[in-house]
Every structure is written in C-alpha cells, then in structure tokens.
Motif scaffolding. Structure first.
Motif, short mmCIF file in Angstrom:
data_model
loop_
_atom_site.label_atom_id
_atom_site.label_comp_id
_atom_site.label_asym_id
_atom_site.label_seq_id
_atom_site.Cartn_x
_atom_site.Cartn_y
_atom_site.Cartn_z
N THR A 22 -7.47 38.19 30.29
CA THR A 22 -8.79 37.91 29.71
C THR A 22 -8.69 36.91 28.57
OG1 THR A 22 -8.54 39.84 28.27
CG2 THR A 22 -9.71 40.17 30.35
N LEU A 23 -7.49 36.68 28.05
CA LEU A 23 -7.30 35.69 26.99
C LEU A 23 -7.55 34.29 27.53
CD1 LEU A 23 -4.10 37.21 25.36
CD2 LEU A 23 -6.40 37.19 24.38
N VAL A 24 -8.25 33.48 26.77
CA VAL A 24 -8.63 32.13 27.21
C VAL A 24 -7.71 31.11 26.55
CG1 VAL A 24 -10.50 30.44 27.31
CG2 VAL A 24 -11.02 32.91 27.44
N PRO A 25 -6.85 30.44 27.32
CA PRO A 25 -5.88 29.51 26.73
C PRO A 25 -6.51 28.35 25.98
CG PRO A 25 -5.25 30.07 28.98
CD PRO A 25 -6.64 30.59 28.78
N SER A 26 -7.77 28.01 26.26
CA SER A 26 -8.40 26.88 25.58
C SER A 26 -8.78 27.20 24.14
CB SER A 26 -9.65 26.43 26.34
OG SER A 26 -10.61 27.46 26.35
N LYS A 27 -8.74 28.48 23.78
CA LYS A 27 -9.01 28.87 22.40
C LYS A 27 -7.67 29.02 21.67
CE LYS A 27 -13.22 31.38 23.67
NZ LYS A 27 -13.92 32.69 23.65
N PRO A 28 -7.42 28.24 20.63
CA PRO A 28 -6.10 28.25 19.99
C PRO A 28 -5.58 29.62 19.57
CG PRO A 28 -7.38 26.40 19.19
CD PRO A 28 -8.32 27.21 20.04
N ASP A 29 -6.47 30.47 19.03
CA ASP A 29 -6.00 31.79 18.61
C ASP A 29 -5.61 32.65 19.81
OD1 ASP A 29 -8.69 31.86 19.38
OD2 ASP A 29 -9.13 33.60 18.11
N GLU A 30 -6.36 32.51 20.92
CA GLU A 30 -6.04 33.28 22.11
C GLU A 30 -4.84 32.70 22.84
OE1 GLU A 30 -9.24 34.51 24.61
OE2 GLU A 30 -10.64 34.79 22.94
N TYR A 31 -4.65 31.40 22.74
CA TYR A 31 -3.44 30.76 23.29
C TYR A 31 -2.19 31.33 22.61
CZ TYR A 31 -0.14 26.91 24.29
OH TYR A 31 0.95 26.16 24.68
N ARG A 32 -2.23 31.42 21.28
CA ARG A 32 -1.08 31.98 20.55
C ARG A 32 -0.89 33.46 20.92
NH1 ARG A 32 -3.58 28.93 16.45
NH2 ARG A 32 -4.49 30.84 15.55
N LYS A 33 -1.99 34.17 21.05
CA LYS A 33 -1.91 35.58 21.42
C LYS A 33 -1.29 35.74 22.81
CE LYS A 33 -3.00 39.86 20.25
NZ LYS A 33 -2.44 40.49 19.05
N LEU A 34 -1.65 34.84 23.72
CA LEU A 34 -1.08 34.87 25.06
C LEU A 34 0.44 34.72 24.99
CD1 LEU A 34 -2.02 34.98 28.06
CD2 LEU A 34 -1.97 32.49 28.04
N GLY A 35 0.91 33.82 24.13
CA GLY A 35 2.34 33.64 23.96
C GLY A 35 3.04 34.89 23.45
N SER A 36 2.35 35.66 22.62
CA SER A 36 2.97 36.88 22.07
C SER A 36 3.22 37.93 23.14
CB SER A 36 2.08 37.46 20.96
OG SER A 36 0.91 38.07 21.49
N PHE A 37 2.51 37.83 24.29
CA PHE A 37 2.68 38.79 25.37
C PHE A 37 3.59 38.29 26.49
CE2 PHE A 37 -1.67 40.11 23.83
CZ PHE A 37 -1.25 41.32 23.30
N ALA A 38 4.23 37.13 26.29
CA ALA A 38 5.12 36.59 27.32
C ALA A 38 6.26 37.55 27.62
CB ALA A 38 5.68 35.24 26.87
N PHE A 39 6.47 37.83 28.89
CA PHE A 39 7.49 38.75 29.39
C PHE A 39 7.25 40.19 28.92
CE2 PHE A 39 10.53 35.06 30.11
CZ PHE A 39 10.54 35.20 31.48
N ALA A 40 6.01 40.51 28.57
CA ALA A 40 5.71 41.87 28.14
C ALA A 40 5.82 42.86 29.29
CB ALA A 40 4.29 41.94 27.55
N GLY A 41 5.81 42.35 30.53
CA GLY A 41 5.91 43.24 31.68
C GLY A 41 7.32 43.57 32.12
N LEU A 42 8.32 43.01 31.45
CA LEU A 42 9.71 43.34 31.81
C LEU A 42 10.03 44.78 31.42
CD1 LEU A 42 11.66 40.13 30.67
CD2 LEU A 42 11.16 40.83 33.02
N PRO A 43 10.74 45.51 32.26
CA PRO A 43 11.11 46.90 31.91
C PRO A 43 12.10 46.91 30.75
CG PRO A 43 12.21 46.21 33.94
CD PRO A 43 11.24 45.12 33.60
#
Length: 254
Positions: free
Chosen positions: A95-116
């Motif tokens: 649901t995070l929108v990459p075109s919004k700078p704050d949500e883009y950064r937030k998206l980066g914070s969740f990178a690989f969050a699905g790894l066990p």
C-alpha cells in the motif's frame, strides 16, 4: 543454469552505465508525478566508448548510451535460491506509494522483511533504520520469483542497495529492475558463488570488467555483461531513458 533474460524482454521493448549519484524514488509512477528525487551517496565511476551502433546513436542524440562501467564497493548481504518477491517485500507493505518520498523511504525499511529470521538472523535493514548497510546482494538461482510486483526492486533500491548478483533471475524481477532503474540485476557465469560468501564480506562489483570480487575471501567471480540494459538503469528506468535519448519529449521540452 538458466539463461539470462534478453534485454528486449527485460526492458519491455526499450532499446538500449555509470551512476554519478543515485536518484530516488525511481518508479514509473514517480516519474509521471514529477516528485523531486532523493539522493544517495555518490559513486566513483568511469565511462567507456559506445557499446554498439544503437548505443552510439543514443549518445549522438545526447543520451549518453555508453556501456556500464560503474564500480560498487561495500558489504554484501547473502541469500540463497528461490528468493521470492514476498520475501523481498511482503504484500502488506504494497500500500506504500513509491512516488511519495516518505513512503519510498518506508518501503526501503521493509526490504527483505519476509525472510525467515531462523535462516537469516541478520536483518537486511536494522530495526528502526530506513536504509541498509549492504550495498550489494548476492543470491542463488531464480532470484525474484513469485508474484509480479514492481515494489520488489524498488524496495531494495529505496533501502540503498545498488546491485543484485545472482545465478539466475525470474524474468519479471529482471524486467522490473531495468524498468524502474532501482538496482542492477547482474548474473554470474557460474553457480555457487553465494555459498562461498558470508553476509558482511567486503565486495566490489565492477561492471566495466564484469567481475564480482570478494575481498574478504580473496575470490573473484565473472559476471555476464549487463549489456544494453545498463544505460536504461543508469538513466533511472525506461521513461527517464526514453526522455534522455529523445524517444519521448523531455520534461523541459514539455
């Protein structure tokens, strides 16, 4: 080993890379909404001559279509085979929108969050942080498999990763990486390199010489040339490349 996806398929019809500084966000949506880009640390780069007649024509048109010769240096994050897009960025964060700078950064914070966590006790992004310490990711076969989501390469780029090195890619991830310009999807010529690397090893990715060097272990691995996809990624993705080479009107002209 699976064959490398063709540039034509990867770039979804785009024709034909040195990064001086990393723009972000770089999704197609951002380029359409013209949000001011974020910037990351500058790289030491060097340029070479035109790769082929198409690249030469782009350079003559002011597109700068020289072959990629960027050098990325830093710590590596190691993953295995069949890393899917839900592990790269879980669906609840789409649901995070990459075109919004704050949500883009937030998206980066969740990178690989699905790894066990049992298999990957070291997180790609430390808790409470928005960016990663790992400039390069190395993995095994079929990296980026699973559902088609542009957010996967965008999340890695938003976190600060510059390149993914793998034995093979799911075609859609390779194509999305080129289309968004977020990360370089680089393919190894031989299998097994990720098994000889450890998370935190200091590495260099040299696109000009098509080589991945692990300075910690002292081992060196050949990469398949990124080819015509390189200038597209360097430009910031398909739409930015099309404007740069005059295929579509630039924002300034518009």
């Amino acid at each position: 080993m699976a064959a490398a996806p063709s540039v034509a398929a990867a770039a979804a019809g785009a024709s034909t890379a040195v990064l001086a500084s990393r723009p972000g966000p770089t999704s197609a949506l951002l380029r359409r909404t013209q949000v001011t880009p974020l910037r990351h640390t500058a790289l030491k780069c060097r340029r070479a001559g035109p790769l082929n007649p198409m690249a030469a024509a782009a350079a003559a048109a002011g597109g700068g279509g020289s072959p990629s010769s960027a050098v990325f240096h830093g710590e590596v994050f190691v993953v295995g085979d069949n890393i899917d897009t839900d592990q790269i960025i879980p669906a609840e964060h789409l649901t995070l929108v990459p075109s919004k700078p704050d949500e883009y950064r937030k998206l980066g914070s969740f990178a690989f969050a699905g790894l066990p966590s049992a298999a990957y006790p070291t997180p790609f992004v430390a808790p409470g942080e928005e960016s990663t310490r790992y400039a390069v990711i190395i993995g095994g076969a079929n990296f980026g498999c699973g559902s088609s989501r542009e957010h996967a390469p965008v999340a890695l780029g938003a976190a600060g990763a510059r390149a993914v090195v793998a034995e093979s890619y799911a075609r859609i991830f390779f194509r999305n990486s080129v289309a968004t310009g977020e990360v370089y999807p680089l393919e190894l010529t031989d299998a097994g390199a990720w098994k000889e690397c450890k998370t935190g090893d200091v590495v260099t990715v040299d696109l000009g010489n098509s080589v991945f060097i692990n300075h910690t272990s002292g081992k060196e691995y050949k990469l398949k040339p990124i080819g015509d996809a390189g200038p597209v990624i360097e430009a910031g993705g398909i739409f930015a490349y099309a404007r740069k080479t005059g295929m579509i009107a630039s924002k300034a002209a518009a």
